[in-house]
Design an enzyme around this catalytic site. Structure first.
Site, mmCIF file in Angstrom:
data_model
loop_
_atom_site.group_PDB
_atom_site.id
_atom_site.type_symbol
_atom_site.label_atom_id
_atom_site.label_comp_id
_atom_site.label_asym_id
_atom_site.label_seq_id
_atom_site.Cartn_x
_atom_site.Cartn_y
_atom_site.Cartn_z
ATOM 1 N N ASP A 294 0.862 -1.174 0.000
ATOM 2 C CA ASP A 294 0.000 0.000 0.000
ATOM 3 C C ASP A 294 0.908 1.236 0.000
ATOM 4 O O ASP A 294 2.087 1.156 0.351
ATOM 5 C CB ASP A 294 -0.929 -0.016 1.225
ATOM 6 C CG ASP A 294 -2.152 0.868 1.014
ATOM 7 O OD1 ASP A 294 -2.162 1.674 0.058
ATOM 8 O OD2 ASP A 294 -3.106 0.759 1.804
ATOM 9 N N GLU A 495 -9.872 7.439 4.241
ATOM 10 C CA GLU A 495 -8.940 6.869 5.214
ATOM 11 C C GLU A 495 -8.311 7.951 6.101
ATOM 12 O O GLU A 495 -8.076 9.064 5.664
ATOM 13 C CB GLU A 495 -7.841 6.079 4.490
ATOM 14 C CG GLU A 495 -7.251 6.843 3.319
ATOM 15 C CD GLU A 495 -6.149 6.079 2.606
ATOM 16 O OE1 GLU A 495 -5.401 5.355 3.257
ATOM 17 O OE2 GLU A 495 -6.040 6.237 1.385
HETATM 18 C C1 BGC Z 1 -4.293 7.757 -1.094
HETATM 19 C C2 BGC Z 1 -4.087 8.244 -2.433
HETATM 20 C C3 BGC Z 1 -4.073 9.726 -2.349
HETATM 21 C C4 BGC Z 1 -2.974 10.171 -1.440
HETATM 22 C C5 BGC Z 1 -2.968 11.634 -1.217
HETATM 23 C C6 BGC Z 1 -3.114 8.137 -0.302
HETATM 24 O O1 BGC Z 1 -3.145 7.556 0.935
HETATM 25 O O2 BGC Z 1 -4.471 6.399 -1.136
HETATM 26 O O3 BGC Z 1 -5.001 7.679 -3.269
HETATM 27 O O4 BGC Z 1 -3.925 10.307 -3.601
HETATM 28 O O5 BGC Z 1 -2.996 9.507 -0.223
HETATM 29 O O6 BGC Z 1 -1.759 12.067 -0.656
HETATM 30 C C1 BGC Z 2 -5.094 3.068 0.423
HETATM 31 C C2 BGC Z 2 -5.377 1.963 -0.541
HETATM 32 C C3 BGC Z 2 -5.277 2.453 -1.945
HETATM 33 C C4 BGC Z 2 -3.928 3.104 -2.173
HETATM 34 C C5 BGC Z 2 -3.747 3.665 -3.562
HETATM 35 C C6 BGC Z 2 -3.826 3.793 0.087
HETATM 36 O O1 BGC Z 2 -3.629 4.915 0.889
HETATM 37 O O2 BGC Z 2 -4.987 2.527 1.727
HETATM 38 O O3 BGC Z 2 -6.636 1.411 -0.291
HETATM 39 O O4 BGC Z 2 -5.452 1.393 -2.830
HETATM 40 O O5 BGC Z 2 -3.741 4.149 -1.253
HETATM 41 O O6 BGC Z 2 -4.483 4.809 -3.769
#
Ligand code: BGC
Ligand code: BGC
Length: 816
Positions: A294, A495
């Site tokens: 991840d 998240e």
């Molecule tokens: C997310 C990404 C997002 C990024 C932003 C990540 O944790 O999964 O999809 O663009 O944070 O900084």
């Molecule tokens: C998230 C994932 C996601 C990845 C890519 C991460 O922060 O936990 O679920 O697939 O970013 O965007």
């Protein structure tokens, strides 16, 4: 370190995609031709903003990703053809055969977690928690099929979905990404979703389908206090029996990728967990696809760094997801570590075998460039009528009726109806997180062409039936109405930022409750439509409603709500209400975790609850309305941590009539700009720059008065974690405000000058430094009074230039 009882037996699973000798033979052939650099390149996955086609060629990159809200050419309105054009560039670079370059097709992965969330015009489905309420695995397969087609239209190969988390503490900000607290339901769904996305039989992984990913392995839904990226302290048997459920059916259905989780298990991060990634997942469960990391998740391993992490590969990670501008350093470090034996060659070979196996199974070696594929560039696939019909059906099946006094529902549309609440005409709320932007904030109707809001669905149903609709978010009307429908609930989040401290609905903001009560007081029957990503304590709102329906975050097809809510003009039910809670509903605001089968289980509504029309509702009208004691007496009251907490928000001002609230990750007025930036994790800090062209203000503000008196009495202080990159060129004031006309200020110019260039520091301003407050109206409040009505505890203003970044903001007792 926790010593897992290693005797736990995990099931040996049989994948629908069995090992195929011809494919295995080709894997070995390719592997035999590859240099170490070519192998390591397959294991590195940068983000599209940080990689060029030339990098792909030179570093033999095996895959790329686009993060939430990240789109080709930074163009929010990129069309399917723009995605395909970029996919072609990446693919061409990977397939180049000049100067001995090995042509291995690249894959591009994306988060289509409720439809293709990053794509303007795509069909967005209700989030997983809503789908759980539909209790219909077959529906999941159809959603997977539609999602795969819409991804294929963009030329991409790989979906980072489904999330098979079994969320066990609803304070977790990703609860809505979980189908259920019940492992059996998650197990029944995961396999069907994989079959939908990847296809089955002769259609498996053909040009209409994509590679699926079961995520996040393992235990993400079971962290202590529901903290995102936190620690799971379950036994290994519980990991298997609860959190493992989705992986079992996903692997049996042939899922080709598993994403390692950010969380730890007994303090050991999953990205570095040999026992769970290798012994359990690969050996015992028999998973033969690839394990992707991840978002820089490997960096959480103790002793590891984002650009130097042999530990993750040695533990069983096959692909580093490394959205970092310096990913090339990780490439070189990994090559060196393979050369000096820190990473055994056998481990590198195993990782690359898995990656090649997935690419061969997905037919990528046979396929021509993305633009030549069956659905590529077909804008008409996005939001196609048949796709929206599936989403609308999903909405219909997911609605859960919790209260229905006197059979108020369904409503006959041939009435005078008041539509109120801030959710009625609010597409951001309706679609939730992972929608155009990562957190789902800062979007508008332009981002969702073709979407139907709840308001527009009401308008067509009511006018077709010859009824009358009055729309007023504040619930104001001078005409008599037969019924009021109030749409309200959570604002979007994703998240980390979505984690909450308790399950009370908006603990610091009772406006929705007041609205319901005011309508009821006028004798109007009240229907609540509750928008939410998780069960929340809403006893007050339930008491104040005659009917209460949970509509979750339904996505782009708001008409699914009216399909069920209304009869036809003759009073005939068109679609029954069917949804059943896939999560237990709290009876107390502090009732988390709350899961069926646990000791002392006393939910307000149990798992599986959901009224049907005509069914007698036995809910009391006098549920306890006693909410939580707000944390105004805690020793430390956090106001900003990763993001503004509770009711706080960031506001900026460049002078009168030039004021704005920050909702996306940048906000700009004439004299100040604020960006979300990364301190420890992504977007956990705010970078503010004043340009010196006049008055500029940055503030943490709320719309509900807050009582700080206890802190003032106990010699408390306001505390901010701050990094000053350029000292102020003119005086800076820190204001504590009670609204536009009452504030108290302290000059912090010299403190900020002293902090320049010192990196992250903590600035403490004692509350008793704020003098008695004066106001424009000549009103003077003594501190006891003043601190009972604070709206802006942290406001910095200057007319000069200033460049600073802040992360934590809190009020602490006895700090001064
Ligand atoms: C997310 C990404 C997002 C990024 C932003 C990540 O944790 O999964 O999809 O663009 O944070 O900084
Ligand atoms: C998230 C994932 C996601 C990845 C890519 C991460 O922060 O936990 O679920 O697939 O970013 O965007």
């Amino acid at each position: 370190m926790f010593n897992a009882s290693r005797q736990v037996t995990w099931p040996r699973l049989k994948s629908a995609l069995e090992k195929d000798n011809a494919i295995e033979h080709r894997v070995e052939e390719w592997l035999g031709k590859m240099s170490l650099e070519q192998k390591v390149g397959q294991m590195i996955q940068p983000e599209i903003k940080q990689v060029t086609p030339e990098d792909i060629r030179e570093y033999h990159l095996g895959s790329v990703l686009n993060g939430g809200g990240s789109v080709p050419n930074n163009d929010r309105y990129a069309q399917a053809s723009d995605w395909v054009a970029l996919a072609d560039q990446f693919w061409n670079a990977s397939m180049d055969e000049s100067e001995g370059h090995l042509p291995i097709p690249i894959m591009w992965g994306t988060d289509a977690v409720h439809g293709v969330g990053n794509l303007v015009g795509a069909t967005l489905f209700p989030h997983n928690i809503a789908l759980g309420a539909a209790q219909n695995p077959e529906l999941l397969r159809q959603i997977g099929e539609v999602t795969a087609r819409e991804i294929a239209a963009t030329g991409l190969d790989w979906d980072f979905s489904p999330t098979v988390a079994v969320a066990r503490d609803d304070r977790w900000g990703r609860t809505y990404e979980s189908w259920s607290e019940d492992p059996d339901l998650v197990r029944a769904y995961a396999g069907e979703m994989v079959k939908g996305l990847q296809g089955q039989g002769g259609e498996c992984l053909d040009e209409h389908h994509v590679i699926a990913t079961a995520k996040h392995f393992i235990g993400d839904g079971g962290t202590v206090n529901g903290i995102d990226r936190g620690d799971n302290v379950d036994s290994e048997a519980t990991l298997r029996d609860i959190h493992g459920a989705g992986y079992f059916s996903a692997i049996e259905a042939g899922v080709q990728a598993v994403m390692a989780s950010f969380n730890s298990w007994h303090g050991e991060p999953l990205h570095g967990h040999y026992h769970l990634l290798t012994t359990v997942l690969k050996e015992q469960l028999g998973f033969d696809g690839l394990v992707v990391g991840d978002w820089n998740g490997h960096a959480f391993i103790p002793g590891a760094e984002v650009l130097n992490c042999p530990q993750a590969i040695n533990a069983g990670l096959d692909i580093f997801m490394v959205p970092h501008p310096e990913w090339k350093t990780l490439f070189h470090n990994t090559v060196d570590q393979a050369k000096d034996g820190t990473i055994p060659m056998s481990r590198i070979d195993d990782a690359v075998r898995r990656i090649l196996r997935v690419k061969l199974r997905a037919g990528l070696f046979e396929r021509k460039k993305p633009s030549s594929r069956a659905l590529a560039g077909k804008q008409s696939e996005l939001g196609a009528a048949e796709h929206r019909a599936v989403a609308r059906r999903a909405v219909r099946e997911s609605l859960v009726l919790l209260k229905n006094r006197n059979d108020l529902l369904p409503l006959n549309p041939k009435q005078r109806i008041l539509l109120a609440g801030d959710g009625a005409d609010n597409i951001s709320k309706q679609v939730g997180g992972w929608s155009i932007t990562w957190q789902g904030t800062g979007t508008s109707m332009e981002d969702f062409p073709g979407a139907t809001t709840i308001r527009s669905a009401f308008e067509s149903v009511v006018s077709d039936a010859g009824g009358e609709l009055v729309v007023s978010p504040a619930g104001e009307t001078d005409q008599p109405v037969d019924v009021a429908v109030v749409v309200f609930g959570e604002d979007p989040y994703a998240e980390m930022q979505g984690d909450v401290q308790n399950v009370q609905y908006k603990p610091r903001d009772t406006r929705d409750w007041e609205l319901l009560k005011s309508l009821k007081a006028k004798g109007i029957p009240v229907v609540s439509l509750f928008v939410t990503g998780r069960p929340l304590w809403v006893n007050r709102e339930l008491n104040a409603s005659d009917a209460f329906m949970v509509i979750w975050q339904p996505g782009t097809e708001g008409a699914g709500v009216t399909d069920v809510l209304f009869t036809d003009a003759q009073g005939q039910v068109q679609h029954p209400v069917k949804g059943k809670l896939s999560f237990s509903w709290p009876s107390r605001p502090d009732q988390a975790p709350l899961n069926m089968g646990e000791a002392g289980y006393q939910p307000l509504f149990p798992f599986g609850y959901g009224l049907e029309y005509g069914q007698r509702d036995e809910l009391a009208d006098n549920l306890s309305e006693e909410g939580l004691q707000l944390p105004a007496t805690e020793a430390v009251w956090e106001l900003f941590k990763f993001r503004p907490l509770d009711a706080w928000q960031i506001e900026v001002e460049g002078g009168k009539n030039d004021r704005a609230v920050m909702s996306g990750n940048r906000i700009e007025v004439s004299t100040v700009v604020v960006d979300s930036v990364d301190r420890e994790v992504q977007e956990d800090a705010r970078h503010a720059r004043w340009n010196g062209e006049g008055f500029g203000l940055v503030s943490l503000a709320t719309r509900d008065r807050q009582v700080l008196t206890d802190y003032w009495r106990s010699k408390g202080a306001l505390v901010v974690d701050i990094k000053v990159d350029a000292a102020p060129s003119a005086p800076v004031k820190w204001l504590v405000g009670c609204g536009p006309s009452a504030a108290s200020e302290v000059d912090v110019t010299s403190e900020l000058r002293d902090l320049e260039g010192e990196g992250w520091q903590t600035l403490v301003i004692a509350l008793d430094r704020f003098p008695d407050v004066g106001s424009d109206f000549g009103l003077v409040l003594p501190p006891e009074e003043f601190f009972t009505r604070v709206l802006e505890p942290f406001t910095l203003t200057t007319e000069g230039t200033l460049d600073l970044t802040f992360s934590g903001i809190r009020i602490e007792k006895s700090r001064a």
